[in-house]
Every structure is written in structure tokens, then in C-alpha cells.
Design a protein around this motif. Structure first.
Motif, PDB file in Angstrom:
ATOM      1  N   GLU A 266       0.811  -1.310  -0.093  1.00  0.00           N
ATOM      2  CA  GLU A 266      -0.139  -0.009   0.010  1.00  0.00           C
ATOM      3  C   GLU A 266       0.918   1.221  -0.104  1.00  0.00           C
ATOM      4  O   GLU A 266       0.556   2.357  -0.561  1.00  0.00           O
ATOM      5  CB  GLU A 266      -1.021   0.009   1.316  1.00  0.00           C
ATOM      6  N   ALA A 267       1.897   1.134   0.799  1.00  0.00           N
ATOM      7  CA  ALA A 267       2.976   2.377   0.682  1.00  0.00           C
ATOM      8  C   ALA A 267       3.437   2.455  -0.572  1.00  0.00           C
ATOM      9  O   ALA A 267       4.128   3.804  -0.856  1.00  0.00           O
ATOM     10  CB  ALA A 267       4.150   2.229   1.760  1.00  0.00           C
ATOM     11  N   LYS A 268       3.647   1.404  -1.433  1.00  0.00           N
ATOM     12  CA  LYS A 268       4.107   1.735  -2.915  1.00  0.00           C
ATOM     13  C   LYS A 268       3.184   2.021  -3.935  1.00  0.00           C
ATOM     14  O   LYS A 268       3.574   1.793  -5.050  1.00  0.00           O
ATOM     15  CB  LYS A 268       4.806   0.117  -3.310  1.00  0.00           C
ATOM     16  N   GLY A 269       1.809   2.102  -3.402  1.00  0.00           N
ATOM     17  CA  GLY A 269       0.768   2.681  -4.305  1.00  0.00           C
ATOM     18  C   GLY A 269      -0.317   1.440  -4.857  1.00  0.00           C
ATOM     19  O   GLY A 269      -0.860   1.922  -5.762  1.00  0.00           O
ATOM     20  N   TYR A 270      -0.312   0.476  -4.059  1.00  0.00           N
ATOM     21  CA  TYR A 270      -1.426  -0.496  -4.125  1.00  0.00           C
ATOM     22  C   TYR A 270      -2.491  -0.572  -3.246  1.00  0.00           C
ATOM     23  O   TYR A 270      -2.224  -0.059  -2.239  1.00  0.00           O
ATOM     24  CB  TYR A 270      -0.682  -1.920  -4.219  1.00  0.00           C
ATOM     25  N   VAL A 271      -3.637  -0.876  -3.929  1.00  0.00           N
ATOM     26  CA  VAL A 271      -4.776  -1.418  -2.858  1.00  0.00           C
ATOM     27  C   VAL A 271      -4.416  -2.981  -2.913  1.00  0.00           C
ATOM     28  O   VAL A 271      -4.283  -3.655  -3.753  1.00  0.00           O
ATOM     29  CB  VAL A 271      -6.232  -1.096  -3.326  1.00  0.00           C
ATOM     30  N   CYS A 272      -4.740  -3.293  -1.594  1.00  0.00           N
ATOM     31  CA  CYS A 272      -4.535  -4.782  -1.179  1.00  0.00           C
ATOM     32  C   CYS A 272      -5.350  -5.452  -0.253  1.00  0.00           C
ATOM     33  O   CYS A 272      -5.943  -4.950   0.549  1.00  0.00           O
ATOM     34  CB  CYS A 272      -3.048  -4.748  -0.657  1.00  0.00           C
ATOM     35  N   GLY A 273      -5.534  -6.864  -0.622  1.00  0.00           N
ATOM     36  CA  GLY A 273      -6.359  -7.491   0.399  1.00  0.00           C
ATOM     37  C   GLY A 273      -5.845  -8.929   0.529  1.00  0.00           C
ATOM     38  O   GLY A 273      -5.373  -9.295  -0.717  1.00  0.00           O
ATOM     39  N   TYR A 274      -6.320  -9.711   1.505  1.00  0.00           N
ATOM     40  CA  TYR A 274      -5.774 -11.218   1.186  1.00  0.00           C
ATOM     41  C   TYR A 274      -6.921 -11.835   2.159  1.00  0.00           C
ATOM     42  O   TYR A 274      -7.761 -11.451   2.838  1.00  0.00           O
ATOM     43  CB  TYR A 274      -4.543 -11.409   2.214  1.00  0.00           C
ATOM     44  N   THR A 275      -6.856 -13.179   1.862  1.00  0.00           N
ATOM     45  CA  THR A 275      -8.024 -14.024   2.117  1.00  0.00           C
ATOM     46  C   THR A 275      -7.683 -15.537   2.387  1.00  0.00           C
ATOM     47  O   THR A 275      -6.173 -15.936   2.032  1.00  0.00           O
ATOM     48  CB  THR A 275      -9.390 -14.183   1.503  1.00  0.00           C
ATOM     49  N   LEU A 276      -8.302 -16.641   2.891  1.00  0.00           N
ATOM     50  CA  LEU A 276      -8.125 -17.959   2.894  1.00  0.00           C
ATOM     51  C   LEU A 276      -8.920 -18.813   1.964  1.00  0.00           C
ATOM     52  O   LEU A 276     -10.290 -18.390   1.974  1.00  0.00           O
ATOM     53  CB  LEU A 276      -8.173 -18.322   4.354  1.00  0.00           C
TER      54      LEU A 276
ATOM     55  N   ARG B  10      -6.730 -28.365   0.213  1.00  0.00           N
ATOM     56  CA  ARG B  10      -5.667 -27.662   0.190  1.00  0.00           C
ATOM     57  C   ARG B  10      -5.944 -26.033   0.648  1.00  0.00           C
ATOM     58  O   ARG B  10      -6.527 -25.379   0.108  1.00  0.00           O
ATOM     59  CB  ARG B  10      -4.904 -27.518  -0.788  1.00  0.00           C
ATOM     60  N   GLU B  11      -5.841 -25.626   1.933  1.00  0.00           N
ATOM     61  CA  GLU B  11      -6.164 -24.340   2.430  1.00  0.00           C
ATOM     62  C   GLU B  11      -4.872 -23.527   2.404  1.00  0.00           C
ATOM     63  O   GLU B  11      -3.658 -23.834   2.816  1.00  0.00           O
ATOM     64  CB  GLU B  11      -6.427 -24.598   3.795  1.00  0.00           C
ATOM     65  N   ARG B  12      -4.973 -22.281   1.743  1.00  0.00           N
ATOM     66  CA  ARG B  12      -3.856 -21.442   1.647  1.00  0.00           C
ATOM     67  C   ARG B  12      -4.261 -19.974   1.491  1.00  0.00           C
ATOM     68  O   ARG B  12      -5.582 -19.466   1.522  1.00  0.00           O
ATOM     69  CB  ARG B  12      -3.129 -21.672   0.118  1.00  0.00           C
ATOM     70  N   MET B  13      -3.303 -19.089   2.048  1.00  0.00           N
ATOM     71  CA  MET B  13      -3.241 -17.671   1.794  1.00  0.00           C
ATOM     72  C   MET B  13      -3.141 -17.037   0.617  1.00  0.00           C
ATOM     73  O   MET B  13      -2.222 -17.589  -0.192  1.00  0.00           O
ATOM     74  CB  MET B  13      -2.467 -17.048   3.079  1.00  0.00           C
ATOM     75  N   PHE B  14      -4.269 -16.292   0.118  1.00  0.00           N
ATOM     76  CA  PHE B  14      -3.901 -15.595  -1.312  1.00  0.00           C
ATOM     77  C   PHE B  14      -4.072 -14.132  -0.811  1.00  0.00           C
ATOM     78  O   PHE B  14      -4.884 -13.829  -0.131  1.00  0.00           O
ATOM     79  CB  PHE B  14      -4.975 -16.106  -2.383  1.00  0.00           C
ATOM     80  N   LEU B  15      -3.118 -13.262  -1.470  1.00  0.00           N
ATOM     81  CA  LEU B  15      -3.163 -11.964  -1.345  1.00  0.00           C
ATOM     82  C   LEU B  15      -3.141 -11.280  -2.850  1.00  0.00           C
ATOM     83  O   LEU B  15      -2.412 -11.890  -3.842  1.00  0.00           O
ATOM     84  CB  LEU B  15      -1.738 -11.391  -0.665  1.00  0.00           C
ATOM     85  N   ILE B  16      -4.044 -10.308  -3.091  1.00  0.00           N
ATOM     86  CA  ILE B  16      -4.106  -9.679  -4.297  1.00  0.00           C
ATOM     87  C   ILE B  16      -3.911  -8.246  -4.177  1.00  0.00           C
ATOM     88  O   ILE B  16      -4.285  -7.792  -3.203  1.00  0.00           O
ATOM     89  CB  ILE B  16      -5.312  -9.820  -5.119  1.00  0.00           C
ATOM     90  N   ALA B  17      -3.171  -7.463  -4.875  1.00  0.00           N
ATOM     91  CA  ALA B  17      -2.866  -6.070  -5.050  1.00  0.00           C
ATOM     92  C   ALA B  17      -2.815  -5.374  -6.344  1.00  0.00           C
ATOM     93  O   ALA B  17      -2.643  -6.193  -7.305  1.00  0.00           O
ATOM     94  CB  ALA B  17      -1.528  -5.790  -4.398  1.00  0.00           C
ATOM     95  N   TYR B  18      -3.834  -4.187  -6.409  1.00  0.00           N
ATOM     96  CA  TYR B  18      -3.893  -3.587  -7.731  1.00  0.00           C
ATOM     97  C   TYR B  18      -3.199  -2.052  -7.710  1.00  0.00           C
ATOM     98  O   TYR B  18      -3.486  -1.718  -6.700  1.00  0.00           O
ATOM     99  CB  TYR B  18      -5.367  -3.566  -8.373  1.00  0.00           C
ATOM    100  N   ARG B  19      -2.703  -1.794  -8.641  1.00  0.00           N
ATOM    101  CA  ARG B  19      -2.099  -0.340  -8.836  1.00  0.00           C
ATOM    102  C   ARG B  19      -3.468   0.428  -8.425  1.00  0.00           C
ATOM    103  O   ARG B  19      -4.423   0.300  -9.150  1.00  0.00           O
ATOM    104  CB  ARG B  19      -1.452  -0.117 -10.038  1.00  0.00           C
ATOM    105  N   ARG B  20      -3.259   1.668  -7.733  1.00  0.00           N
ATOM    106  CA  ARG B  20      -4.327   2.363  -7.517  1.00  0.00           C
ATOM    107  C   ARG B  20      -4.895   3.063  -8.568  1.00  0.00           C
ATOM    108  O   ARG B  20      -5.958   3.573  -8.852  1.00  0.00           O
ATOM    109  CB  ARG B  20      -3.997   3.640  -6.434  1.00  0.00           C
ATOM    110  N   GLU B  21      -4.064   3.255  -9.760  1.00  0.00           N
ATOM    111  CA  GLU B  21      -4.334   4.028 -11.008  1.00  0.00           C
ATOM    112  C   GLU B  21      -5.327   3.131 -11.592  1.00  0.00           C
ATOM    113  O   GLU B  21      -6.225   3.716 -12.500  1.00  0.00           O
ATOM    114  CB  GLU B  21      -3.255   4.249 -11.895  1.00  0.00           C
ATOM    115  N   LEU B  22      -5.435   1.773 -11.332  1.00  0.00           N
ATOM    116  CA  LEU B  22      -6.551   1.049 -11.907  1.00  0.00           C
ATOM    117  C   LEU B  22      -8.117   1.392 -11.595  1.00  0.00           C
ATOM    118  O   LEU B  22      -8.784   1.174 -12.353  1.00  0.00           O
ATOM    119  CB  LEU B  22      -6.331  -0.326 -11.817  1.00  0.00           C
TER     120      LEU B  22
END
Length: 501
Positions: free
Chosen positions: A173-183, A195-207
Motif C-alpha cells: 500500500e505504501a508503494k501505491g497499491y490497494v491490497c487484500g488477502y484471504t484464505l 488444500r488451504e492457502r493464503m492468497f493476497l491480491i494487490a492492484y495499482r491505485r491507478e486501475l
């Protein structure tokens, strides 16, 4: 970060060009395969293990030498990578970065250190594991992707008291992304494996995109006590509730969805391997299993899942047959595997083995051999039947699969023994083959693994299930396309006004 680079990348997508992907810590290519299937261009990968790197190059770049070499991310800069793969300008090489540093990289790395990792790199000189995380951030900075996907084990939500997923979001987020994660559990997305795993997605704010995750396609009631299930992982998250600002609740699977794909759905069309018969005929022995001999499919009608594995676009099954349907040489245990019941773990297996030993001992004594306790003959007979592990210390070391449920989590440890996945068919009485492990992980039958049996098992166990990756990639592709379209529509009046003036 240069705004011109972001504008240029957005313009490429507005012109309907495929988003270009870099896969870090790529392994043999589970994430890559999912993104390829969702319409992304797999342009490059970084993988340290030689066998996995060759597998990735073989399946995504036709075995091209430059794409098949192992790459040490700690010794390879983004510029080095672009030169090696002939990708041109660094900042314009990729649109998407996927992958995830091994969780060991985060040990003892505090929140403040994560924030300051670039400003104070000398703080990490004495903790080389942190360099993997540092390098990941360096690659994100250099390639300036429009989107990022990270994957890791659920324990990363409470890694030594730290919520590493949350801290990673803070950095991005400090680098300019919106970010979230889940299981997410792969069984809810068509993979025949819980198979349980954590996934994190980030998008540039400009999007202008919001982070969300794909809806489940399948339904399953996870079995009670399954280590690593969502309930266990979320308990850790609740204990760190003040460190979960970027957490997004996973989409809910509902009973109206198709039932989860089972082990039988995944494996029943593959040719049977009767381990005891092969052993008796001298057709299986100790030694490296190479993928030289092709075998034909069984005559059983494939399930819809098996049909998908045979016909996956770009990775269709070979007409010559399967060359990696090979199993381990475990002569002591084949009879024991046959006696075990579905769901049995090591304590039950040990009890069955002791019964078998007592039966064999009684037969020997009835034949007048007088095998007394403590004698060399007694010890030799027991050793030939009973595994040596303490049943109280290794309760989860073995497990016989259920045919009517997805398999339990495949691990890299498959590369060492495979007892965690004993075939549900007692007639075959064996651990799963390389191709069966690949099927349970949702690798298509045309996907080839470099090396011999043990490296192939390790690659499969380490991978992200391709169907899980495809669900995420398809969702990200739709999110990006929608964001680009909306941005294009919003920019149209501005362009028109500029043209008039």
C-alpha cells in the motif's frame, strides 16, 4: 514509480493486449499454468531448483535454454533477468507479478523492519532468509506491475506472532497499491484436494479496482479435525484481530453448488498398478523411476474432471500414453496397505501390522520353527512386517485415502516417501503414482515433469493447484478488464474535449 510506465501499461491493456506475467518462486509452474489458461502471457519465471526450472521451461517455453535455467533470486537483479530472457526495458517487461517467498523468509522480520527494508538493508545482513522478501519487493519495484498475486501457507497469518500477510499489504500500500488477502480451500474450486492457502491480491491505485476473490464452484463439508482447515487458520486470525485490517472474508460455498471433486473422480480412469503382483513377478525393484515407458489409459469412462485433465488446452495428453504413472518400491508395506481401511493413519496401520506379525508368527510356530521372542528370527520376522516408527509420535505419517472425498493436502514430502497418500483401492495396495499426484493437484496429463520420480513428487507437492490458480487468474483478469474499460470510458470525454480545443 514512474506514472508514464503505468500509463503505458494501461494503454497496452486498453488495446486488448494480453497482460504479461512474471512468476517468482515459480516451481514447476502451478500458478503459471492457471494464469496461462485464464488468458495471460507467461513471459518469465524465477526458480532456484534445477528440476523445477527445467519443468517450467519445458511446459511454457518449449524447453528454451534461457527459460530452463535455475535462477537464484538473491544473486539475480531484475536487469539481469531481463538480459537473460531478452525482455528489453525492465520497467516495461511485465504487467503482473505472481508467486510468494517461502515463509521461512519472514522469521524474525518485524513490522518496522519490513517497512524499512529498502532504506536500511544492512539490518538484514545477519538474517539471509529475509533477503527473499527483500528481493521480492525489489522485483515489484523494478517491474512496476499493475497487479500482484501472492500465495502462502495459512500459518503466515500468525508466523511467530506476526501477521505477515497484513504486513505485506502495508508495504504494498505504501508503494501505491490497494491490497487484500484471504484464505481459500482448493476443494471449493474444483481441485480434488483439501488444500488451504493464503492468497493476497494487490492492484495499482491507478486501475481504480477493488480487491475481491473468486466465488467457489464446488461444495464440501470439510472433515472435523483437519489440520490447516479454515476454522483453524481463522482462529489464529481472530487472535491477531488488531493486525487484520486488509483481511477479506472468503466467498462462501453453498450446498447448491456441485459436490467437490473426489479422489475417485480424479484417478479411476488411470490404469491400475497392482503392486503385490508386480513384486511377485519381479517387475518392480529399488532404483530411480524414470519416465521412459508409456502406458495406456484404462477402459473406464473418465469423469468430467478426468476428461479435463486429458484435454487441457495446450497441455493435452500424449497419444503415446502416460509415462510418469510410476510408484515407489515399498515391498514391506504392500500387504499392509491392502489391509488398511480408508481413513486409517499410522496408529491404525501399526496395529494392522502387529496383527499380521502375530498371524505370521503363529504360522511359523505351528510349522515347528519355534521362533521365540528375542531371537534373531523373531526380530527379522517383525522387521519384515512392522514399520519401525513409534505410533504415538507419528500419528499423521501415514493415511489411506477415501475414494469419495477429495484427498488431503499434498506436501513436498511426497518426494521422500508418499505414505501420506496411500491409494484407496486395496487391490492395488500402494502409494500414489507421480501422475496420480499430479491429477490430485490438477496438473493436466500433458504437463511434463523434469527429472526422476522423487524430484517430480517434490515439484507437485510444492505447487499451487493450477485450477485454483486459474480461478484466481480468471477473477483478476475480469477485474482488470472491467477497471480498464471503466477507465477508458471515463477518459473518453476528456480526450474529446482536448480534441475540440
Amino acid at each position: 514509480m514512474s506514472n508514464d510506465v503505468i500509463i503505458s501499461k494501461l494503454a497496452r491493456l486498453q488495446a486488448s493486449c494480453k497482460p504479461r506475467v512474471l512468476d517468482l518462486f515459480a516451481g514447476c509452474g502451478g500458478i503459471s499454468l492457471g494464469f496461462e489458461a485464464a488468458g495471460f502471457e507467461m513471459r518469465g519465471a524465477v526458480e532456484f531448483d534445477p528440476d523445477a526450472a527445467r519443468s517450467h521451461g519445458l511446459n511454457f517455453h518449449g524447453g528454451a535454454e534461457a527459460h530452463s535455467q535455475p535462477i537464484d533470486i538473491t544473486k539475480t537483479s531484475p536487469a539481469d533477468l531481463c538480459r537473460q530472457l531478452d525482455l528489453g526495458n525492465v520497467a516495461d517487461a511485465f504487467d503482473i507479478v505472481v508467486g510468494g517467498p517461502p515463509c521461512q523468509a519472514f522469521a524474525r522480520v518485524g513490522r518496522s523492519k519490513l517497512r524499512e527494508i529498502e532504506e536500511h538493508p544492512e539490518a538484514f545482513i545477519h538474517d539471509p532468509r529475509a533477503q527473499l522478501y527483500k528481493k521480492y519487493l525489489e522485483y515489484v519495484d523494478a517491474f512496476q506491475p499493475l497487479a500482484v498475486l501472492m500465495e502462502n501457507v495459512p500459518d503466515i497469518l500468525n508466523h511467530g506472532g506476526q501477521n505477515i500477510a497484513e504486513e505485506t499489504c502495508e508495504v504494498l500500500e505504501a508503494k501505491g497499491y490497494v491490497c487484500g488477502y484471504t484464505l481459500l480451500n482448493a476443494a471449493f474450486y474444483g481441485v480434488p484436494q483439501m488444500r488451504e492457502r493464503m492468497f493476497l491480491i494487490a492492484y495499482r491505485r491507478e486501475l481504480g479496482a477493488k480487491v475481491s476473490f473468486p466465488s467457489p464452484s464446488h461444495w464440501l463439508v470439510l472433515p472435523p479435525g483437519y489440520e490447516g482447515t479454515r476454522s483453524v487458520a481463522l482462529k489464529s486470525l481472530r487472535n491477531l484481530a488488531d493486525q487484520a485490517h486488509s483481511y477479506i472474508a472468503p466467498p462462501v460455498a453453498t450446498p447448491d453448488l456441485p459436490p467437490a471433486v473426489t479422489a475417485a473422480d480424479a484417478l479411476d480412469d488411470l490404469p491400475a498398478i497392482n503392486a503385490r503382483k508386480l513384486l511377485a513377478e519381479g517387475k518392480i525393484s529399488r532404483g530411480a523411476r524414470r519416465f521412459d515407458n508409456a502406458v495406456s489409459y484404462s477402459r473406464r469412462k473418465p469423469s468430467s474432471y478426468a476428461e479435463l485433465m486429458r484435454t487441457w488446452h495446450g497441455h493435452e495428453a500424449s497419444k503415446a500414453g502416460l509415462t510418469d504413472h510410476v510408484i515407489r518400491y515399498l515391498p514391506r508395506d504392500y500387504e499392509l496397505f491392502a489391509r488398511m481401511n480408508p481413513g486409517d493413519q499410522y496408529p491404525e496401520a501399526y496395529a494392522h501390522a502387529m496383527e499380521m506379525f502375530e498371524e505370521r508368527l503363529a504360522i511359523a510356530n505351528a510349522q515347528g520353527k519355534n521362533v521365540s521372542e528375542g531371537s534373531p528370527e523373531h526380530k527379522a520376522l517383525k522387521d519384515s512386517i512392522v514399520p519401525p516408527y513409534d505410533a504415538s509420535k507419528f500419528p499423521n505419517k501415514w493415511r489411506k485415502m477415501w475414494r469419495d472425498q477429495p484427498a488431503r493436502t499434498l506436501m513436498a514430502h511426497l518426494g521422500k516417501d508418499g505414505y501420506s497418500h496411500i491409494h484407496y483401492d486395496s487391490t492395488q495396495a500402494r502409494t500414489i503414482s507421480v501422475r496420480e499426484a499430479a491429477r490430485l493437484q490438477s496438473f493436466p496429463d500433458g504437463f511434463r515433469f523434469s527429472g526422476t520420480m522423487n524430484p517430480a513428487f517434490k515439484q507437485i507437492g510444492n505447487a499451487v493447484p493450477p485450477l485454483m490458480a486459474k480461478a484466481l487468474a480468471t477473477h483478476m483478469m475480469n477485474t482488470i478488464k472491467q477497471a480498464v474499460t471503466q477507465k477508458d470510458m471515463a477518459d473518453e470525454p476528456r480526450r474529446a474535449a482536448t480534441a475540440v480545443s
